[in-house]
Design a protein around this motif. Structure first.
Motif, PDB file in Angstrom:
ATOM      1  N   ALA A 114       0.297   4.201  -0.142  1.00 55.77           N
ATOM      2  CA  ALA A 114      -0.217   5.336   0.624  1.00 55.77           C
ATOM      3  C   ALA A 114       0.508   5.485   1.951  1.00 55.77           C
ATOM      4  O   ALA A 114       0.567   6.577   2.531  1.00 55.77           O
ATOM      5  N   ALA A 151      -4.869   3.443  -0.515  1.00 55.60           N
ATOM      6  CA  ALA A 151      -5.426   4.466   0.370  1.00 55.60           C
ATOM      7  C   ALA A 151      -5.469   3.914   1.783  1.00 55.60           C
ATOM      8  O   ALA A 151      -5.623   2.699   1.989  1.00 55.60           O
ATOM      9  N   LEU A 188      -2.447   1.363  -6.777  1.00 56.41           N
ATOM     10  CA  LEU A 188      -3.039   2.503  -6.085  1.00 56.41           C
ATOM     11  C   LEU A 188      -3.441   2.066  -4.685  1.00 56.41           C
ATOM     12  O   LEU A 188      -3.947   0.950  -4.492  1.00 56.41           O
ATOM     13  N   ASN A 244       0.853  -1.188   0.000  1.00 51.31           N
ATOM     14  CA  ASN A 244       0.000   0.000   0.000  1.00 51.31           C
ATOM     15  C   ASN A 244       0.887   1.236   0.000  1.00 51.31           C
ATOM     16  O   ASN A 244       1.318   1.699   1.064  1.00 51.31           O
ATOM     17  N   THR A 302      -3.279   8.716   0.440  1.00 50.29           N
ATOM     18  CA  THR A 302      -3.288   7.959  -0.814  1.00 50.29           C
ATOM     19  C   THR A 302      -1.864   7.849  -1.351  1.00 50.29           C
ATOM     20  O   THR A 302      -0.960   8.576  -0.928  1.00 50.29           O
TER      21      THR A 302
END
Length: 418
Positions: free
Chosen positions: A48, A241, A239, A46, A189
């Motif tokens: 983010a 978050a 991507l 992740n 993010t």
């Protein structure tokens, strides 16, 4: 018959290695790691979570995870088979009862070549080795008991093998904040972009098999087409978050991996075709020259370039951080089905003890599904201001590693804080 059975098992081990590869540290949590990843490892889980408060360097090679497992046979059963000169009916029943529709073998590894994070960015590179193979229970029943039905049909769905290896170079950026007002924490993010260098790929492109025994004699037909590639180039994106909820200690997040992921194979592409056919063979013919009864053809063909699509994967997670421990649950599902992933969803749970703080303990559990066996992981670490390291093991379909386990995994991690 026993030798033929063991030969099939050996082929399964060699022809298969799963699309769910894991970094070394994540295996200690049975992959319930999406909200736990920090520093350079966040590139794979992740992005983010990349931020200025955690900068690190991943020590080459010592950050790795490797496993091999199957969905049916444990070491006790294997040893009982190989130690006997012949198999009794009870032995055959035990083998077939252990198999649910197909014998699946899975193995994989991810080895970090280098990695470092600085501020909100990270650069990493890893070698990925992933594969799997399946053999229909009907094949084993035919080998062990002979034909008990008039006809059998074998398809690619339960008889297949695939393997994929590649190296990634990944750049990630995180902690890009989306404000939610004064009373709520912002959503973090991030993204990661990967350049992929394909090492090798192979999969079952086509599989058709039939066997029948009627008044017209024995008939057999089997057509297999394997496709392989060496040297490729590809890309993929991630991507992520993460959000600290209003409840103290509770965070949540999600990630999409393998966005537009592909590897195009160009350097060397080959197709391997194999055909075995016999028609109207009677019992009295079996004493004759088998070459005259069977049509056995194999061919190696220079293939055209082809593209391997990586399965788009969704991950969602919750993490509750206590003062002395943390508990997490992650959900994974493939949004697309490919040769390397059946797209079946799975859940993972993990508990980390923070007492003593310098020596955390890890416990993970994955219930498994129809394609991947359940597993339990155990780990121990060392955590100081400058160094984090640890090691762990996983046991498949058994609470502890031993003769009842259907697979084993080993993982290590070594991180230097900067």
């Amino acid at each position: 018959m026993k030798k033929l059975l063991l030969l099939c098992a050996a082929f399964m081990l060699l022809a298969s290695v799963s699309a769910y590869s894991s970094t070394g540290r994540s295996m200690l949590y049975s992959d319930s790691f999406m909200l736990r990843a920090r520093g350079a490892e966040a590139n794979y889980w992740n992005p983010a979570l990349l931020n200025r408060s955690y900068n690190d360097v991943l020590f080459p090679v010592l950050n790795l995870g490797i496993y091999i497992a199957n969905n049916s046979l444990d070491l006790d059963l294997y040893n009982s088979v190989v130690e006997k000169d012949f198999l009794t009916e009870e032995d055959k029943d035990e083998i077939l009862d252990a198999i649910d529709e197909k014998l699946g073998v899975y193995a994989g590894s991810q080895i970090v070549l280098f990695g470092f994070s600085k501020g909100r960015s990270a650069v990493t590179s890893s070698l990925h080795l992933d594969a799997q193979g399946n053999l229909s229970e009907q094949y084993l029943e035919l080998l062990l008991r002979g034909n008990t039905e008039d006809s059998y049909v074998f398809t690619k769905k339960q008889n297949n093998a695939s393997a994929l290896s590649y190296v990634d170079i990944t750049y990630g950026m995180g902690d890009i904040r989306i404000p939610l007002g004064k009373k709520l924490n912002p959503i973090q993010t991030g993204f990661a972009l990967s350049i992929l260098t394909g090492v090798g790929s192979g999969h079952t492109e086509n599989y058709e098999g039939r066997f029948s025994s009627t008044y017209d004699g024995l008939s057999l037909k089997q057509d297999i087409l394997l496709r392989a590639g060496l040297g490729g180039f590809g890309l993929k994106g991630t991507l992520g978050a993460a959000w600290q909820t209003p409840l103290p200690g509770l965070s949540t997040g999600f990630a999409l991996d393998n966005i537009l992921g592909f590897i195009n194979w160009q350097a060397r592409c080959m197709d391997f075709s194999y055909r075995l056919e016999a028609d109207s063979v009677y019992v009295e013919n079996l004493g004759e020259d088998l070459d005259a009864l069977l049509t056995d053809e194999s061919e190696e063909i220079e293939g055209k370039p082809f593209t391997t699509k990586l399965p788009l994967e969704f991950r969602g997670a919750l993490l509750y951080d206590f003062p002395y421990a943390s508990l997490s649950v992650d959900y994974f599902t493939g949004l697309t089905e490919t040769e390397y992933s059946p797209g079946t969803g799975r859940v993972a749970f993990a508990l980390e003890s923070k007492v003593p703080a310098v020596m955390p303990l890890f416990l993970g559990f994955t219930p498994g599904n129809s394609d991947y066996p359940w597993r339990v992981s155990y780990g121990i670490g060392l955590r100081t201001r400058k160094v984090e390291c640890g090691l762990g093991v996983q046991s498949f379909k058994s609470l502890l590693p031993g003769y009842k386990t259907k697979g084993l995994a080993f993982a290590t991690y070594f991180t230097i804080r900067t």
